[in-house]
Enzyme design. Structure first.
Site, short mmCIF file in Angstrom:
data_model
loop_
_atom_site.label_atom_id
_atom_site.label_comp_id
_atom_site.label_asym_id
_atom_site.label_seq_id
_atom_site.Cartn_x
_atom_site.Cartn_y
_atom_site.Cartn_z
N ASN A 195 0.99 -1.00 -0.07
CA ASN A 195 0.59 -0.09 0.03
C ASN A 195 0.65 1.45 0.37
O ASN A 195 2.09 1.29 0.73
CB ASN A 195 -0.54 0.18 1.24
N PHE A 254 -1.70 8.50 4.50
CA PHE A 254 -2.29 9.05 5.01
C PHE A 254 -3.58 9.85 4.47
O PHE A 254 -4.11 10.59 5.40
CB PHE A 254 -1.62 9.87 6.07
N SER A 305 5.77 4.87 8.49
CA SER A 305 4.92 5.46 7.47
C SER A 305 6.21 5.04 6.32
O SER A 305 6.84 6.19 5.90
CB SER A 305 3.71 5.70 7.16
N ASN A 314 4.94 5.70 3.25
CA ASN A 314 4.60 6.38 2.91
C ASN A 314 4.06 8.12 2.31
O ASN A 314 3.59 8.86 1.58
CB ASN A 314 2.78 5.86 2.40
N THR A 315 4.76 8.45 3.32
CA THR A 315 4.96 9.82 2.82
C THR A 315 6.37 10.17 3.36
O THR A 315 6.74 10.00 4.05
CB THR A 315 4.26 10.72 4.58
N LYS A 331 5.24 3.34 16.95
CA LYS A 331 5.69 2.71 15.82
C LYS A 331 6.27 3.16 15.36
O LYS A 331 7.00 3.88 14.84
CB LYS A 331 4.02 3.08 14.81
N ASN A 370 5.35 -1.99 11.48
CA ASN A 370 4.96 -1.05 10.96
C ASN A 370 5.34 -2.01 9.49
O ASN A 370 5.87 -2.92 9.61
CB ASN A 370 5.33 0.78 10.21
#
Length: 342
Positions: free
Chosen positions: A116, A120, A183, A185-186, A221, A250
């Site tokens: 994925n 966010f 994460s 993805n940022t 996390k 994560n």
């Protein structure tokens, strides 16, 4: 039943199927005659031996739903009917944001995994806070965690202010907090895992963590891709900042073990599911041993079976969370794990 339906679901876009399923689950819970009773009798396991208290919170069982599944807290009651001991919402940011472009979630059935790059996507902390306030008025028994992050356009030097805004807005409506700096993805977010910025962020939140004599457990996390040296830093930071614990782990950016078609495996984003099972357990075991079990750990990553859950608990986790395993194995995964633990 789920094994019969899953092949049909897997023919369609993962994100669209997700929204289709949770909306109908919510409808069944709220509007179908005896829907709530049917769900609870089918999936919820009420066994006293599963109860445990971690960082001052009582959990009816140790199996939680990881953040990302219900980002905006829209389906908490219906999901709770499936037997989860706690539900984590978010990741939420101060301002609403759409996330990354579609498509942004991909199934890898051959590897029992997901990739994925959601980014966010959420409706903002104000919307979530109001929804949780109404829920807490109706149902105070559901343990809710608030996973907080920063907006994509907020530079890292201003990131602390985003976390503070989310922390203060959710303080009265969640049972614990999770600081998400892991994460993939940022852009630039994982740089906040470095020792200096991370220590500053956690100490700032801990400084705010007393309101009318009340404090909330704060957890960090972390990514599974950290080196041993970085994990050593994490242990030091957690102890120094006196936060409640760690969520490990994560998603990973390491796709070296995938057997799925190359074009699918090459999709950008975080990898979750079975390829992460072993590494996340290794991280849990390392943190537990390195710290001398100085703080609780919530274990997440590649839990698809009761044995996967047991392995993480034996490695040092106090609680566990599922996400991708929930997608692949279906709603009975909670009941199966709970029964096996007893």
């Amino acid at each position: 039943m789920y094994r019969l339906i899953k092949p049909v679901f897997f023919q369609f876009d993962p994100e669209k199927v997700h929204h289709f399923v949770v909306k109908r689950l919510n409808w069944f819970h709220a509007h179908f005659p005896f829907g709530k009773t049917i769900l609870r009798s089918s999936f919820d396991v009420q066994i006293k031996g599963l109860e445990r208290e971690v960082f001052g919170i009582k959990f009816k069982n140790p199996v939680g739903l990881a953040a990302g599944f219900d980002k905006n807290g829209e389906y908490i009651e219906a999901l709770s009917d499936l037997g989860f001991g706690f539900i984590e919402v978010g990741t939420v940011t101060p301002l609403p944001q759409p996330g990354n472009d579609l498509p942004r979630m991909f199934r890898l059935p051959k590897d029992q995994a997901l990739i994925n790059r959601m980014g966010f996507n959420n409706k903002g902390v104000d919307t979530l806070a109001e929804r949780l306030r109404l829920l807490k008025v109706k149902n105070k028994e559901i343990v809710i965690g608030g996973n907080i992050g920063k907006n994509k356009l907020t530079p890292n030097e201003d990131a602390v202010s985003d976390y503070v805004k989310c922390f203060e807005r959710l303080f009265d409506v969640v049972d614990y907090f999770v600081v998400n700096v892991s994460s993939p993805n940022t852009p630039g977010l994982r740089e906040l895992q470095e020792k200096e910025p991370l220590t500053d962020l956690l100490k700032t939140l801990q400084g705010l963590n007393h309101k009318n004599g009340i404090s909330r457990p704060i957890l960090l996390k972390i990514a599974p891709d950290l080196t041993d040296e970085q994990l050593n830093d994490i242990v030091d930071i957690v102890i120094e900042s006196k936060i409640a614990g760690v969520i490990a782990t994560n998603t990973t950016v390491d796709k070296s073990t995938l057997t799925s078609p190359a074009e699918l495996a090459a999709e950008q984003g975080g990898l979750s599911g079975k390829p992460l099972t072993q590494r996340s357990t290794e991280v849990i075991r390392y943190l537990s041993k390195r710290s001398g079990k100085a703080f609780p750990i919530i274990g997440v990553g590649g839990i698809h079976s009761a044995q996967d859950a047991k392995d993480k608990l034996e490695a040092g986790a106090s609680l566990i969370q599922v996400y991708t395993g929930f997608v692949y194995e279906g709603p009975e995964i909670v009941k199966n794990i709970c029964k096996a633990l007893v």
